[in-house]
Design a protein around this motif. Structure first.
Motif, PDB file in Angstrom:
ATOM      1  N   THR A 230     -28.987  26.553 -20.389  1.00 38.42           N
ATOM      2  CA  THR A 230     -27.805  27.392 -20.034  1.00 38.42           C
ATOM      3  C   THR A 230     -26.848  26.942 -19.273  1.00 38.42           C
TER       4      THR A 230
ATOM      5  N   TRP B  94     -30.379  22.529 -12.043  1.00 39.40           N
ATOM      6  CA  TRP B  94     -30.565  23.444 -11.032  1.00 39.40           C
ATOM      7  C   TRP B  94     -31.145  24.604 -11.725  1.00 39.40           C
ATOM      8  N   GLU B  95     -31.115  24.643 -13.157  1.00 42.20           N
ATOM      9  CA  GLU B  95     -31.793  25.676 -13.886  1.00 42.20           C
ATOM     10  C   GLU B  95     -33.376  26.212 -13.656  1.00 42.20           C
TER      11      GLU B  95
ATOM     12  N   GLY C 184     -30.121  21.233 -19.691  1.00 42.98           N
ATOM     13  CA  GLY C 184     -28.879  21.435 -19.119  1.00 42.98           C
ATOM     14  C   GLY C 184     -28.204  20.275 -18.244  1.00 42.98           C
TER      15      GLY C 184
ATOM     16  N   THR D 271     -34.715  25.075 -20.562  1.00 44.45           N
ATOM     17  CA  THR D 271     -33.784  25.718 -20.317  1.00 44.45           C
ATOM     18  C   THR D 271     -32.764  25.118 -20.740  1.00 44.45           C
TER      19      THR D 271
ATOM     20  N   ARG E 123     -26.714  27.304 -16.085  1.00 46.24           N
ATOM     21  CA  ARG E 123     -26.829  28.235 -14.867  1.00 46.24           C
ATOM     22  C   ARG E 123     -27.899  28.079 -13.862  1.00 46.24           C
ATOM     23  N   PRO E 124     -27.394  28.212 -12.528  1.00 46.52           N
ATOM     24  CA  PRO E 124     -28.589  27.930 -11.906  1.00 46.52           C
ATOM     25  C   PRO E 124     -29.698  28.923 -11.701  1.00 46.52           C
ATOM     26  N   ASP E 125     -30.882  28.399 -11.245  1.00 42.71           N
ATOM     27  CA  ASP E 125     -32.184  29.608 -11.029  1.00 42.71           C
ATOM     28  C   ASP E 125     -32.452  30.389 -12.461  1.00 42.71           C
ATOM     29  N   VAL E 126     -32.573  29.824 -13.474  1.00 41.19           N
ATOM     30  CA  VAL E 126     -32.743  30.526 -14.605  1.00 41.19           C
ATOM     31  C   VAL E 126     -34.390  30.989 -14.535  1.00 41.19           C
TER      32      VAL E 126
ATOM     33  N   ASN F  96     -35.903  20.889 -18.798  1.00 45.02           N
ATOM     34  CA  ASN F  96     -34.544  21.409 -18.727  1.00 45.02           C
ATOM     35  C   ASN F  96     -33.534  20.338 -19.694  1.00 45.02           C
TER      36      ASN F  96
ATOM     37  N   SER G 205     -21.262  22.707 -18.474  1.00 44.63           N
ATOM     38  CA  SER G 205     -21.464  23.033 -16.902  1.00 44.63           C
ATOM     39  C   SER G 205     -20.303  22.640 -15.957  1.00 44.63           C
TER      40      SER G 205
ATOM     41  N   GLY H 225     -31.433  30.351 -23.108  1.00 44.79           N
ATOM     42  CA  GLY H 225     -30.235  30.149 -23.517  1.00 44.79           C
ATOM     43  C   GLY H 225     -29.865  29.982 -24.875  1.00 44.79           C
TER      44      GLY H 225
END
Length: 394
Positions: free
Chosen positions: A262, A290-291, A286, A260, A264-267, A284, A146, A206
């Protein structure tokens, strides 16, 4: 628990962990002789738990002064209390700090005027850039994918000093991300929920190194696993590895547990959450929380109930409910007895950190500005050290 009790508990836990981290023990002796960090102040933003304390001790043995804080929601207060008894070490922050206080803690680290950064998620690097103080930093390290993404995205071309991205190391990707995160995510899911993996349907978002590990470890314990990844090559790999592969839409009603991984945001948005069956679990692993679109979940839920530590129930307008782990933060570092990644993997990962920071402290002029992978010679040196330990134990 009194402050004295916190110190005693933290010291005992760190003592146990230290006794099991042979790679760091070796480099701690080397640093005590070579003193690569004499006259240097390291600013740290990293999960503060017992394994991190052994890393801090190792850097201090090399002459470093260190001012640091934990990452949001994962700080272990007894370890902070212990570390603050050590000369030249100042750690700020508590596990209960809200996000606003965490941001103030990061600012406190930057106010201490470090010249080397030990970063996790890019918070320190972003703060230095925002303050226009890049010329005061000789270099640093970044622990996570990240943070590496942030350096190459939001901060691209704006970081005037070298940053070695530890997660770019294949050695760390295999040893820590795939096997240690995979193991710790599954262990933490079982510990937090007391639920059985066998026969349960899991959807992993992911298929990078962390997602691979989670998917494989879940399947090894009898879970039914599907993978979601927008990268065609990773989706192809997951297919050949024998997993069900599709989109979040394909598995919204199928899954029992959604994880999650990933960076990445908003997955995982509320549109998918409201389609999940009654009692579905969402979590999550990550680094940045924010995922999962937790703000939308909170805004749309008709009721929220704290079940136990790190578990919240959200009742939805459609009459169903979902369970959220650790408020969307890394659930493998959550709960009353968080373990995180295995001792062996963090011994390896923090050896990478230690030697990369030594490279920054002693040979920064040989490095280029901005994010870059761990130097190949360090990767190979550490691989040989780790294999020697593993072979000796075989």
């Amino acid at each position: 628990m009194t402050h004295a009790d916190l110190i005693s508990t933290g010291a005992a836990r760190v003592d146990w962990i230290r006794s099991r981290m042979g790679l760091l023990a070796d480099v701690r002796r080397e640093f005590a002789a070579s003193r690569p960090f004499d006259g240097r102040r390291i600013g740290m933003s990293l999960h503060v738990e017992p394994k991190t304390a052994v890393l801090v001790e190792t850097l201090a043995a090399g002459g470093a002064e260190l001012v640091g804080t934990g990452n949001f929601g994962s700080t272990q207060d007894d370890v902070v209390a212990y570390l603050n008894t050590l000369p030249g070490i100042t750690i700020v922050g508590r596990r209960s700090d809200p996000l606003e206080q965490h941001e103030r803690n990061v600012a406190t680290v930057l106010d201490a005027d470090p010249d080397i950064l030990l970063d996790n998620g890019g918070d320190l690097a972003a703060g230095i850039v925002a303050r226009g103080l890049g010329d005061r930093i000789i270099g640093g390290t970044e622990e996570t994918t990240s943070g590496g993404d942030r350096l190459r995205g939001e901060l691209h071309g704006r970081v005037p000093f070298p940053v070695i991205v530890i997660n770019d190391s294949l050695l760390k990707a295999i040893g820590e991300n795939k096997h240690a995160v995979g193991q710790s995510a599954v262990e933490s899911f079982m510990r937090l929920t007391n639920a059985m993996v066998t026969g349960r349907r899991f959807v992993v978002f992911g298929y990078g190194w962390c997602g691979r590990g989670v998917a494989h470890y879940l399947r090894a314990l009898g879970g039914k696993v599907a993978v979601v990844d927008v990268d065609e090559l990773k989706a192809f790999e997951a297919t050949l590895d024998g997993f069900r592969v599709g989109t979040g839409d394909d598995f919204a009603e199928w899954g029992d547990v959604f994880i999650t991984a990933t960076g990445r945001p908003d997955v995982l948005g509320f549109d998918l959450i409201e389609r999940m069956h009654d009692g579905a679990i969402v979590g999550n692993i990550g680094h940045v929380p924010w995922e999962i679109d937790v703000p939308a979940l909170r805004a749309n839920a008709v009721a929220r109930t704290r079940v136990v530590d790190a578990i919240d129930r959200f009742d939805l307008p459609n009459g169903r409910h979902v369970v959220l782990l650790a408020e969307g933060r890394m659930f493998n570092l959550a709960g009353t007895e968080p373990k995180g990644n295995s001792l062996e993997s963090m011994d390896l990962g923090f050896l990478l950190q230690s030697l990369s920071l030594e490279r920054v402290a002693t040979r920064a002029v040989e490095l280029t500005a901005g994010p870059q992978p761990v130097p190949d010679d360090l990767d190979r040196t550490i691989a040989r050290r780790m294999m020697a330990i593993l072979n000796a134990a075989a």
